[in-house]
Write a protein that holds these residues in place. Structure first.
Motif, PDB file in Angstrom:
ATOM      1  N   GLY A 229      22.447  67.171 152.109  1.00  0.00           N
ATOM      2  CA  GLY A 229      21.293  67.846 152.680  1.00  0.00           C
ATOM      3  C   GLY A 229      21.518  68.213 154.128  1.00  0.00           C
ATOM      4  N   ALA A 230      20.671  69.109 154.638  1.00  0.00           N
ATOM      5  CA  ALA A 230      20.700  69.505 156.038  1.00  0.00           C
ATOM      6  C   ALA A 230      19.275  69.712 156.500  1.00  0.00           C
ATOM      7  CB  ALA A 230      21.522  70.781 156.226  1.00  0.00           C
ATOM      8  N   GLU A 231      19.016  69.451 157.780  1.00  0.00           N
ATOM      9  CA  GLU A 231      17.675  69.579 158.335  1.00  0.00           C
ATOM     10  C   GLU A 231      17.729  70.325 159.663  1.00  0.00           C
ATOM     11  OE1 GLU A 231      15.695  65.861 158.662  1.00  0.00           O
ATOM     12  OE2 GLU A 231      15.878  65.370 156.514  1.00  0.00           O
ATOM     13  N   PHE A 232      16.574  70.963 159.968  1.00  0.00           N
ATOM     14  CA  PHE A 232      16.466  71.713 161.223  1.00  0.00           C
ATOM     15  C   PHE A 232      15.029  71.588 161.719  1.00  0.00           C
ATOM     16  CE2 PHE A 232      15.047  75.526 163.396  1.00  0.00           C
ATOM     17  CZ  PHE A 232      16.021  75.721 164.368  1.00  0.00           C
ATOM     18  N   HIS A 233      14.879  71.469 163.031  1.00  0.00           N
ATOM     19  CA  HIS A 233      13.539  71.442 163.620  1.00  0.00           C
ATOM     20  C   HIS A 233      13.593  72.009 165.037  1.00  0.00           C
ATOM     21  CE1 HIS A 233       9.408  70.275 164.336  1.00  0.00           C
ATOM     22  NE2 HIS A 233       9.790  69.807 165.516  1.00  0.00           N
TER      23      HIS A 233
ATOM     24  N   ASP B 239      26.606  70.365 158.730  1.00  0.00           N
ATOM     25  CA  ASP B 239      25.739  70.513 159.894  1.00  0.00           C
ATOM     26  C   ASP B 239      25.674  71.941 160.411  1.00  0.00           C
ATOM     27  OD1 ASP B 239      25.188  67.837 159.788  1.00  0.00           O
ATOM     28  OD2 ASP B 239      26.728  67.273 161.252  1.00  0.00           O
ATOM     29  N   ASN B 240      26.566  72.804 159.945  1.00  0.00           N
ATOM     30  CA  ASN B 240      26.590  74.191 160.419  1.00  0.00           C
ATOM     31  C   ASN B 240      25.754  75.127 159.558  1.00  0.00           C
ATOM     32  OD1 ASN B 240      28.392  73.690 162.587  1.00  0.00           O
ATOM     33  ND2 ASN B 240      30.109  73.664 161.135  1.00  0.00           N
ATOM     34  N   PHE B 241      25.099  74.585 158.510  1.00  0.00           N
ATOM     35  CA  PHE B 241      24.384  75.467 157.582  1.00  0.00           C
ATOM     36  C   PHE B 241      23.297  76.265 158.297  1.00  0.00           C
ATOM     37  CE2 PHE B 241      20.752  76.114 154.686  1.00  0.00           C
ATOM     38  CZ  PHE B 241      21.340  77.014 153.815  1.00  0.00           C
ATOM     39  N   PHE B 242      22.329  75.602 158.907  1.00  0.00           N
ATOM     40  CA  PHE B 242      21.232  76.325 159.541  1.00  0.00           C
ATOM     41  C   PHE B 242      21.687  77.169 160.730  1.00  0.00           C
ATOM     42  CE2 PHE B 242      18.494  73.267 157.214  1.00  0.00           C
ATOM     43  CZ  PHE B 242      17.691  74.203 156.569  1.00  0.00           C
ATOM     44  N   PRO B 243      22.609  76.708 161.587  1.00  0.00           N
ATOM     45  CA  PRO B 243      23.086  77.588 162.650  1.00  0.00           C
ATOM     46  C   PRO B 243      23.714  78.878 162.132  1.00  0.00           C
ATOM     47  CG  PRO B 243      23.656  75.327 163.169  1.00  0.00           C
ATOM     48  CD  PRO B 243      23.106  75.317 161.781  1.00  0.00           C
ATOM     49  N   LYS B 244      24.280  78.852 160.910  1.00  0.00           N
ATOM     50  CA  LYS B 244      24.936  80.045 160.377  1.00  0.00           C
ATOM     51  C   LYS B 244      23.989  80.970 159.620  1.00  0.00           C
ATOM     52  CE  LYS B 244      29.663  78.291 160.028  1.00  0.00           C
ATOM     53  NZ  LYS B 244      30.805  77.994 159.123  1.00  0.00           N
ATOM     54  N   VAL B 245      22.884  80.449 159.068  1.00  0.00           N
ATOM     55  CA  VAL B 245      22.002  81.288 158.252  1.00  0.00           C
ATOM     56  C   VAL B 245      20.682  81.619 158.951  1.00  0.00           C
ATOM     57  CG1 VAL B 245      22.975  80.342 156.126  1.00  0.00           C
ATOM     58  CG2 VAL B 245      20.875  79.332 157.069  1.00  0.00           C
ATOM     59  N   LEU B 246      20.306  80.878 159.961  1.00  0.00           N
ATOM     60  CA  LEU B 246      18.982  81.012 160.564  1.00  0.00           C
ATOM     61  C   LEU B 246      19.084  81.596 161.967  1.00  0.00           C
ATOM     62  CD1 LEU B 246      15.920  80.474 160.476  1.00  0.00           C
ATOM     63  CD2 LEU B 246      16.400  78.163 161.330  1.00  0.00           C
TER      64      LEU B 246
ATOM     65  N   ALA C 272      17.160  71.622 153.692  1.00  0.00           N
ATOM     66  CA  ALA C 272      17.998  72.203 152.640  1.00  0.00           C
ATOM     67  C   ALA C 272      18.635  71.094 151.831  1.00  0.00           C
ATOM     68  CB  ALA C 272      19.066  73.104 153.246  1.00  0.00           C
ATOM     69  N   LYS C 273      18.673  71.263 150.520  1.00  0.00           N
ATOM     70  CA  LYS C 273      19.320  70.309 149.629  1.00  0.00           C
ATOM     71  C   LYS C 273      20.247  71.064 148.682  1.00  0.00           C
ATOM     72  CE  LYS C 273      15.709  66.771 149.688  1.00  0.00           C
ATOM     73  NZ  LYS C 273      14.790  65.935 148.876  1.00  0.00           N
TER      74      LYS C 273
END
Length: 341
Positions: free
Chosen positions: A46-50, A98-105, A88-89
């Motif tokens: 999973g990954a998280e963003f806030h 850890d790079n998921f949200f920086p790359k898509v958001l 995200a799961k």
């Protein structure tokens, strides 16, 4: 050394360095083999963003959101700030880091105008990744949101709101101003909107309640339910979808293709009701005042009221004033039955 039975106790032989290294290597190979044989046993990633963005509380917020897929919630939170939380799961073969949200958001803020965009990245198999966005906003927020696939919810804000989903559902409630909601394939559930609502789905059901300024509802194939609404239109363009309307408080236009149409209300304004091949049923209060014009191409009439004259069985058209007349009610069906109670 002897034990309690008088037998000599034997201690295990010490393991030398070479033997210890061989045993560790063997255990490592066994563990790797088990992982290869049972990949499904690996825990999901999973990954998280806030992030919290400050906005001027004296000015309304303009929020634009575009998400490729997942669930999107836009809810009332606190004045003076916009809070964005994402989770995200991954499932199956998909993996996250850890790079998921920086790359898509991407998030852009220009004073009280915020833009939030989630765009797919080739580095991640998004078909196996479920994403939830929860955006909490001040009450005085206007929203334009687009979700390609998934579910969208908007609640507790001033608006106006313009929400769209390609494939999925929209739920919207407690919006002070107007609402435009459109779905390619999916359902619409709308309650308590202060101004007019435009609701449209290519295929799916529409349910609206407590919309005093009225609704324009259209589905390509599905059911429409309107409860306690102002001047409204409801259209089922194809299929056997039903139209059910209760508590209409203004002008009313309703039509279906092959389904039935049911209205239970007081005629506060003119009504036009039709079904190509389904039944049309009206439930009117005692001593209702109206001017009725009813016709059927190949169906029949059923009048279950003491204050209305019953037409002859061979007639396909009749009109009459009920209790001295009032608002005009036009009813037509092709091959169905017209029932008035």
């Amino acid at each position: 050394m002897f034990n309690a039975l008088g037998r000599q106790r034997r201690f295990p032989r010490p393991i030398d360095g070479v033997r210890l290294k061989r045993r560790i290597a063997w255990l490592t190979l066994v563990a790797c083999a088990l992982l290869v044989e049972a990949p499904g046993s690996v825990a999901q990633v999973g990954a998280e963003f806030h992030r919290t963005l400050m906005v001027a509380p004296a000015q309304p917020v303009m929020l634009e959101v575009q998400v490729s897929g997942g669930d999107l919630q836009i809810l009332y939170g606190r004045d003076g700030q916009v809070s964005i939380t994402a989770v995200a799961k991954a499932s199956g073969d998909a993996r996250l880091d850890d790079n998921f949200f920086p790359k898509v958001l991407s998030i852009d803020q220009r004073e009280n105008h915020l833009t939030v965009i989630h765009a797919p990245n080739p580095a991640y198999a998004e078909s196996g990744i479920n994403v939830l966005y929860r955006i909490e906003v001040p009450y005085r927020t206007e929203v334009i949101s687009r979700l390609n696939s998934g579910h969208q919810k908007v609640s507790g804000i001033m608006g106006p709101v313009k929400a769209a989903v390609g494939s999925g559902d929209i739920r919207a409630d407690y919006i002070t101003k107007g609402l435009q909601a459109e779905v390619g394939q999916g359902n619409l559930d709308i309650q308590v909107v202060g101004e007019r609502v435009e609701a449209k789905t290519g295929k799916g059901n529409i349910s609206c309640a407590r919309i005093p300024q009225g609704v324009s509802a259209e589905t390509g194939d599905g059911d429409i339910t309107l409860m306690v609404v102002g001047p409204s239109t409801a259209q089922v363009k194809n299929g056997r979808g039903r139209v059910d309307i209760g508590g209409a408080r203004g002008s009313l236009t309703g039509s279906t293709a092959e389904g039935d149409l049911h209205v239970k209300a007081i005629p506060h304004d003119d009504w036009q009701l039709s079904s190509a091949s389904g039944d049309v049923r009206l439930e009117l209060p005692p001593e209702a005042h109206l001017e009725l014009e009813a016709s059927t191409t190949a169906g029949e009439f059923q009048i279950d009221r003491d204050d209305m004259a019953k037409p002859r069985p061979d007639l396909h058209f009749f009109e009459q004033k009920v209790n001295g007349g009032g608002k005009r009610v036009d009813v037509h069906t092709g091959s169905g039955k017209i029932v008035i109670r």
